[in-house]
Design a protein around this motif. Structure first.
Motif, PDB file in Angstrom:
ATOM      1  N   ASP A   1      -6.932  -6.601   0.429  1.00 61.13           N
ATOM      2  CA  ASP A   1      -5.530  -7.012   0.402  1.00 61.13           C
ATOM      3  C   ASP A   1      -5.381  -8.184  -0.570  1.00 61.13           C
ATOM      4  OD1 ASP A   1      -2.998  -8.095   0.912  1.00 61.13           O
ATOM      5  OD2 ASP A   1      -3.068  -7.513   3.024  1.00 61.13           O
TER       6      ASP A   1
ATOM      7  N   ASN B   1       4.721   5.824   9.629  1.00 60.91           N
ATOM      8  CA  ASN B   1       4.079   5.181   8.492  1.00 60.91           C
ATOM      9  C   ASN B   1       4.407   3.685   8.483  1.00 60.91           C
ATOM     10  OD1 ASN B   1       4.365   4.123   5.541  1.00 60.91           O
ATOM     11  ND2 ASN B   1       3.002   5.886   5.358  1.00 60.91           N
TER      12      ASN B   1
ATOM     13  N   SER C   1       4.221   1.316   6.244  1.00 65.97           N
ATOM     14  CA  SER C   1       4.922   0.757   5.090  1.00 65.97           C
ATOM     15  C   SER C   1       6.434   0.933   5.215  1.00 65.97           C
ATOM     16  CB  SER C   1       4.425   1.412   3.793  1.00 65.97           C
ATOM     17  OG  SER C   1       3.063   1.133   3.573  1.00 65.97           O
TER      18      SER C   1
ATOM     19  N   ILE D   1       0.982  -6.346   6.829  1.00 70.63           N
ATOM     20  CA  ILE D   1       1.002  -5.353   5.761  1.00 70.63           C
ATOM     21  C   ILE D   1       1.364  -6.059   4.470  1.00 70.63           C
ATOM     22  CG2 ILE D   1       3.416  -4.768   6.277  1.00 70.63           C
ATOM     23  CD1 ILE D   1       2.786  -1.922   5.356  1.00 70.63           C
ATOM     24  N   SER D   2       0.774  -5.651   3.358  1.00 72.96           N
ATOM     25  CA  SER D   2       1.009  -6.352   2.094  1.00 72.96           C
ATOM     26  C   SER D   2       2.441  -6.145   1.613  1.00 72.96           C
ATOM     27  CB  SER D   2       0.032  -5.869   1.023  1.00 72.96           C
ATOM     28  OG  SER D   2       0.340  -4.554   0.613  1.00 72.96           O
TER      29      SER D   2
ATOM     30  N   SER E   1       3.053  -3.061  -0.371  1.00 72.20           N
ATOM     31  CA  SER E   1       3.067  -1.812   0.402  1.00 72.20           C
ATOM     32  C   SER E   1       4.454  -1.509   0.956  1.00 72.20           C
ATOM     33  CB  SER E   1       2.048  -1.897   1.551  1.00 72.20           C
ATOM     34  OG  SER E   1       0.728  -1.961   1.059  1.00 72.20           O
ATOM     35  N   TYR E   2       5.144  -2.539   1.448  1.00 76.36           N
ATOM     36  CA  TYR E   2       6.473  -2.274   2.024  1.00 76.36           C
ATOM     37  C   TYR E   2       7.592  -2.356   0.995  1.00 76.36           C
ATOM     38  CZ  TYR E   2       7.517  -7.379   2.433  1.00 76.36           C
ATOM     39  OH  TYR E   2       7.770  -8.709   2.176  1.00 76.36           O
TER      40      TYR E   2
END
Length: 461
Positions: free
Chosen positions: A31, A151, A153, A427-428, A431-432
């Motif tokens: 990450d 999911n 993201s 979450i990075s 990613s989102y």
């Protein structure tokens, strides 16, 4: 030719940063929050400093800018630290467990994504804080999404979208009040004017999340009721009522305009009291606050879901913000930022240009200083004379500030907002980012409206 060269030199630190990010993304497979972005910002800042090392008093100018930026982001770093501790305390006390249980029972799987976006929006509208919502309700909703097989993201994208919709239209929001006060626009007038673009953007985002819901399933079940017993949730657990207390304290304090640090501390201390009442010893509680809660249910998936938080979880993010402050100090202290603003001011020829320049500068400041407050304050001051000269209504300027400054902040990994969302939701940012549809649609709509007005100005006699 000379002007092009000067612009390139003024932009060079940003270009260095993008190159280092691309390079380290190829080298590091982990990450980017855990090292590569920090290193990219530090090296890009160092290159910018070395490039202008011969400027008179360069060291003093850099240090002054660094200090100013650090003092600006320190409140955000403090809140981030408290949110990390809050998550650890809520996990230890079972508050997070209860929130996920309620979410699994309440949210209909076939409407999960639009439901998550809507619920996050309402919570943020009530509390006036996207950070409080993401760090509490958002964490639980990510857990519910994991159980339902959504999911992660796109689930995070729906949460962030809702958080920033509510934050933007809340009269309790600090950024909303700041933009209003900077332009001397009454708060309700500012909100109603923003609603003309914000509400349509949110409705479009909800429709997209509804359409995407069937395609967001990556596992689990979204058609049948979830068996809470198989997941380790007890249907007869009577702890739900007491576990609501920390939640009510945090959101209730936010509604009463209690400063965020105190509302978070209320949530932490009340959760610690619950932990003590459950028989947890002080050592294990302190360990959860420092290094995060370790769940030991025997279910690996559930343990990952319910664990985390603590100072350890937010430490990489704090380092990222400090690295961004270093980079922003180099840009501001050594004159790069002032030069870019100068080029933007020279470009202004029409009314719409002022709004486009305001939005562009806000985004640039989010990109370079890691602080959304500076992305509102500096453009408001930089283009004040142009707004007066072209007789632009102040409410148009205040909306332009939020259309870019507030909305783009969670889309940048090293911005304090983007880093906070990534840390809280596990979450990075990258990613989102493709799924934060409200923010992306809103920015696009604001730019298109400004370009359309510019075209009308050019065609008018």
């Amino acid at each position: 030719m000379r002007k092009t060269k000067d612009i390139f030199l003024s932009l060079s630190p940003v270009l260095y940063l993008l190159c280092f990010i691309f390079l380290f993304r190829q080298i590091f497979t982990t990450d980017p929050l855990y090292g590569s972005h920090q290193l990219s910002l530090i090296l890009a800042g160092a290159a910018a400093i070395w490039q202008r090392r011969k400027i008179t008093h360069a060291k003093q100018a850099f240090l002054l800018a660094w200090k100013k930026n650090f003092l600006s982001v320190w409140p955000a770093m403090e809140i981030l630290l408290l949110v990390g501790i809050l998550i650890g305390s809520w996990a230890d006390a079972g508050v997070l467990f209860s929130m996920i249980r309620v979410g699994v029972n309440a949210l209909r799987p076939e409407l999960f994504l639009p439901g998550v976006c809507f619920v996050s929006g309402i919570a943020s509208l009530i509390s006036g804080s996207s950070w409080t919502t993401a760090g509490t309700l958002g964490v639980a909703l990510m857990g519910v999404g994991q159980i339902l097989g959504i999911n992660e993201s796109i689930c995070a994208g729906a949460i962030v979208s809702g958080c920033y919709f509510g934050d933007k239209l809340s009269p309790l929001s600090d950024t909303t009040n700041l933009a209003s006060s900077l332009t001397s626009v009454p708060i309700l007038e500012h909100i109603f004017h923003m609603a003309k673009t914000t509400v349509p953007s949110f409705l479009i985002a909800l429709a997209l999340f509804y359409a995407a819901n069937p395609f967001a399933i990556v596992g689990g079940t979204t058609t049948n009721p979830v068996d809470l017993g198989l997941l380790g949730f007890s249907e007869t657990d009577n702890s739900l009522n007491i576990n609501l207390i920390p939640i009510l304290l945090v959101f209730g304090a936010s509604i009463l305009r209690v400063p965020p640090r105190y509302s978070l501390l209320l949530g932490i201390f009340s959760a610690n009291i619950i932990s003590v009442s459950l028989g947890h010893n002080i050592g294990s509680i302190v360990n959860s606050l420092s290094f995060g809660f370790e769940s030991n249910t025997g279910n690996i998936g559930l343990d990952l879901l319910l664990g985390g938080g603590g100072v350890k979880a937010v430490f990489p993010t704090e380092c990222l913000i400090l690295a961004a402050v270093w980079f922003g100090g180099a840009l501001e202290g050594l004159g790069y930022l002032q030069e870019l603003l100068h080029y933007l001011r020279n470009w202004i020829r029409k009314k719409a240009d002022v709004l486009l320049a305001t939005m562009g500068t806000s985004f640039l400041l989010n990109l370079t200083t890691a602080d959304q407050y500076l992305s509102l304050v500096i453009p408001a001051r930089a283009y004040r004379n142009f707004a007066d000269h072209y007789e632009i209504p102040p409410k148009d300027i205040s909306r332009a500030l939020e259309d870019s400054g507030t909305i783009s902040s969670p889309l940048i990994p090293w911005n304090s907002c983007g880093a906070f969302m990534a840390t809280s939701l596990k979450i990075s940012t990258l990613s989102y980012l493709p799924f934060v549809w409200f923010n992306l649609i809103h920015i696009t709509l604001a730019i298109l409206i400004a370009l359309w007005n510019r075209k009308k100005e050019n065609s008018s006699p």
